[in-house]
Design a protein around this motif. Structure first.
Motif, mmCIF file in Angstrom:
data_model
loop_
_atom_site.group_PDB
_atom_site.id
_atom_site.type_symbol
_atom_site.label_atom_id
_atom_site.label_comp_id
_atom_site.label_asym_id
_atom_site.label_seq_id
_atom_site.Cartn_x
_atom_site.Cartn_y
_atom_site.Cartn_z
ATOM 1 N N ILE A 123 0.727 -1.194 0.235
ATOM 2 C CA ILE A 123 -0.083 0.224 0.210
ATOM 3 C C ILE A 123 0.906 0.990 -0.036
ATOM 4 O O ILE A 123 0.574 2.609 -1.054
ATOM 5 C CB ILE A 123 -0.901 0.206 1.234
ATOM 6 N N ASN A 124 1.514 1.026 0.795
ATOM 7 C CA ASN A 124 2.852 2.074 0.448
ATOM 8 C C ASN A 124 3.410 2.506 -0.245
ATOM 9 O O ASN A 124 3.188 3.995 -0.508
ATOM 10 C CB ASN A 124 3.598 1.933 1.927
ATOM 11 N N VAL A 125 3.916 1.794 -1.130
ATOM 12 C CA VAL A 125 4.554 1.508 -2.619
ATOM 13 C C VAL A 125 3.252 2.745 -3.763
ATOM 14 O O VAL A 125 3.736 3.210 -4.287
ATOM 15 C CB VAL A 125 5.588 1.034 -2.864
ATOM 16 N N ALA A 126 1.962 1.678 -3.199
ATOM 17 C CA ALA A 126 0.972 1.548 -4.231
ATOM 18 C C ALA A 126 1.044 3.353 -4.231
ATOM 19 O O ALA A 126 0.381 3.878 -5.862
ATOM 20 C CB ALA A 126 -0.020 1.183 -4.094
ATOM 21 N N GLU A 127 0.497 3.867 -3.159
ATOM 22 C CA GLU A 127 0.144 5.246 -3.165
ATOM 23 C C GLU A 127 0.997 6.255 -3.450
ATOM 24 O O GLU A 127 0.849 6.732 -4.610
ATOM 25 C CB GLU A 127 0.440 5.972 -1.630
ATOM 26 N N ALA A 128 2.378 5.811 -3.953
ATOM 27 C CA ALA A 128 3.768 6.723 -4.467
ATOM 28 C C ALA A 128 3.179 6.594 -6.091
ATOM 29 O O ALA A 128 3.622 7.516 -6.835
ATOM 30 C CB ALA A 128 5.162 6.341 -4.162
ATOM 31 N N LEU A 129 3.077 5.248 -6.386
ATOM 32 C CA LEU A 129 3.267 4.817 -7.908
ATOM 33 C C LEU A 129 1.295 5.535 -8.359
ATOM 34 O O LEU A 129 1.314 5.906 -9.157
ATOM 35 C CB LEU A 129 3.353 2.965 -8.134
ATOM 36 N N LYS A 130 0.821 5.138 -7.899
ATOM 37 C CA LYS A 130 -0.384 6.021 -8.159
ATOM 38 C C LYS A 130 -0.405 7.851 -8.768
ATOM 39 O O LYS A 130 -0.956 8.169 -9.246
ATOM 40 C CB LYS A 130 -1.191 6.142 -6.781
ATOM 41 N N VAL A 185 -6.531 2.248 -2.943
ATOM 42 C CA VAL A 185 -5.723 2.660 -3.561
ATOM 43 C C VAL A 185 -5.654 1.794 -4.665
ATOM 44 O O VAL A 185 -4.540 2.524 -5.245
ATOM 45 C CB VAL A 185 -3.744 2.118 -2.591
ATOM 46 N N PHE A 186 -5.655 0.758 -4.862
ATOM 47 C CA PHE A 186 -5.714 -0.635 -5.902
ATOM 48 C C PHE A 186 -7.035 -0.223 -7.114
ATOM 49 O O PHE A 186 -8.199 -0.013 -6.727
ATOM 50 C CB PHE A 186 -5.498 -1.775 -5.801
ATOM 51 N N ASP A 187 -6.334 -0.098 -8.053
ATOM 52 C CA ASP A 187 -7.666 0.185 -9.451
ATOM 53 C C ASP A 187 -8.209 -1.420 -8.850
ATOM 54 O O ASP A 187 -9.847 -0.825 -9.363
ATOM 55 C CB ASP A 187 -7.095 0.234 -10.328
ATOM 56 N N SER A 188 -7.640 -2.085 -8.763
ATOM 57 C CA SER A 188 -8.439 -3.508 -8.601
ATOM 58 C C SER A 188 -8.144 -4.138 -7.344
ATOM 59 O O SER A 188 -6.566 -4.329 -7.708
ATOM 60 C CB SER A 188 -9.093 -4.567 -10.075
#
Ligand SMILES: Cc1cc2nc3c(=O)[nH]c(=O)nc-3n(C[C@H](O)[C@H](O)[C@H](O)COP(=O)(O)OP(=O)(O)OC[C@H]3O[C@@H](n4cnc5c(N)ncnc54)[C@H](O)[C@@H]3O)c2cc1C
Ligand code: FES
Length: 257
Positions: free
Chosen positions: A109-116, A140-143
């Motif tokens: 989740i931590n990395v995904a927020e930055a990638l988003k 956070v995730f699209d799917s």
């Protein structure tokens, strides 16, 4: 002393901690901390889930002596080192598929927020029965999918975190694709001195605490890591048994008083 400002119990063996430790507040995506409950407690590497102006939050899954001690007893930490490790390489990749196991959902989740924020499209496949922070993941995730089986996703980059076995399986499943994985190794000092966290990357020795914890998965010798995972199993079993006895004694004493 570092106060635990909030401890949210998520299940019988997992909790979310909000810790006051201002030196960690500027951590970058994918970094981790080493925490120690009391002066003689073991140090435990934990991924940073999020930061706030006075510190950080993290997810703790109790699996052995040190994490159980944090789960049951910690109100403060004696020591918090961090932010540690190289940040995750955040950039625009396109479609990014995350595969997570157990506590791995927190660094994901931590990395995904930055990638988003970089415009990536994000997929999450969570593979263990325990799925903590599900609400956060859906935000956070699209799917999001929660499954026992690894499902193939058409992605430009694959990321795995929470299990060496899972990362090894993904390497076989995606032979041509870039995969970035967090290696899961025992750590002692996390400053590059003890060499406990060594990982073989392209046949060369690297350190998970200072060169990692994220590596290109096709370059990592996963067999070697999986063998070393069990190296201290007997000592870990004894330490856990001893700690359970201490906990039982404490609860009996509380019943009597
Ligand atoms: C960079 C990094 C980030 C991490 N982030 C988190 C996190 O955010 N939340 C979280 O709950 N846990 C996280 N972990 C795992 C956590 O550090 C271990 O579960 C913890 O150190 C176990 O200590 P223990 O004394 O409770 O259990 P132990 O008695 O040491 O171990 C119990 C069992 O877990 C296995 N084990 C312990 N540590 C590891 C390890 N590091 N790799 C593989 N197997 C291990 C042992 O072989 C044993 O089977 C992370 C680990 C690393 C290296
Ligand atoms: S934990 Fe000691 S060198 Fe990495």
């Amino acid at each position: 002393m570092y106060p635990i400002l909030e401890k949210r119990v998520l299940s019988e063996e997992a909790c979310l901690l909000k810790v006051e430790a201002p030196h960690v507040s500027k951590a970058q995506p994918g970094q981790f901390v080493m925490v120690q409950h009391e002066e003689l407690s073991e140090l435990v590497p934990l991924s940073i889930l999020s930061t706030f102006e006075k510190g950080f939050t993290c997810l703790v899954k109790a699996v052995g002596r040190a994490t159980l001690e944090i789960f049951h007893e910690a109100r403060t930490f004696h020591y918090v080192a961090g932010p540690l490790g190289k940040p995750f390489p955040v950039r625009h990749y396109g479609n990014v598929a995350f595969y997570t196991y157990s506590w791995g959902v927190a660094p994901a989740i931590n990395v995904a927020e930055a990638l988003k924020a970089q415009g990536n499209k994000l997929y999450l496949v969570h593979l263990s029965e325990d799925f903590y922070l599900e609400d956060m993941a859906y935000r956070v995730f699209d799917s999001v999918s929660h499954s026992k089986e690894i499902q193939i996703v058409d992605a430009d980059l694959v990321i795995s975190v929470g299990s060496n076995q899972l990362s090894k399986e993904l390497v076989a499943l995606y032979p041509q694709k870039d995969i970035i994985s967090m290696v899961n190794v025992h750590m002692l000092d996390a400053v590059g001195l003890c060499l406990v966290c060594r990982v073989l990357v392209d046949g060369k020795q690297r350190l998970a605490c200072s060169d990692g914890p994220w590596f290109y998965a096709h370059s990592v010798n996963w067999e070697n890591l999986l063998i070393r995972e069990g190296a201290y199993a007997e000592q870990e079993r004894i330490a856990l048994e001893e700690y359970r006895k201490i906990l039982r004694r404490k609860s009996l004493r509380e019943e009597v008083l």
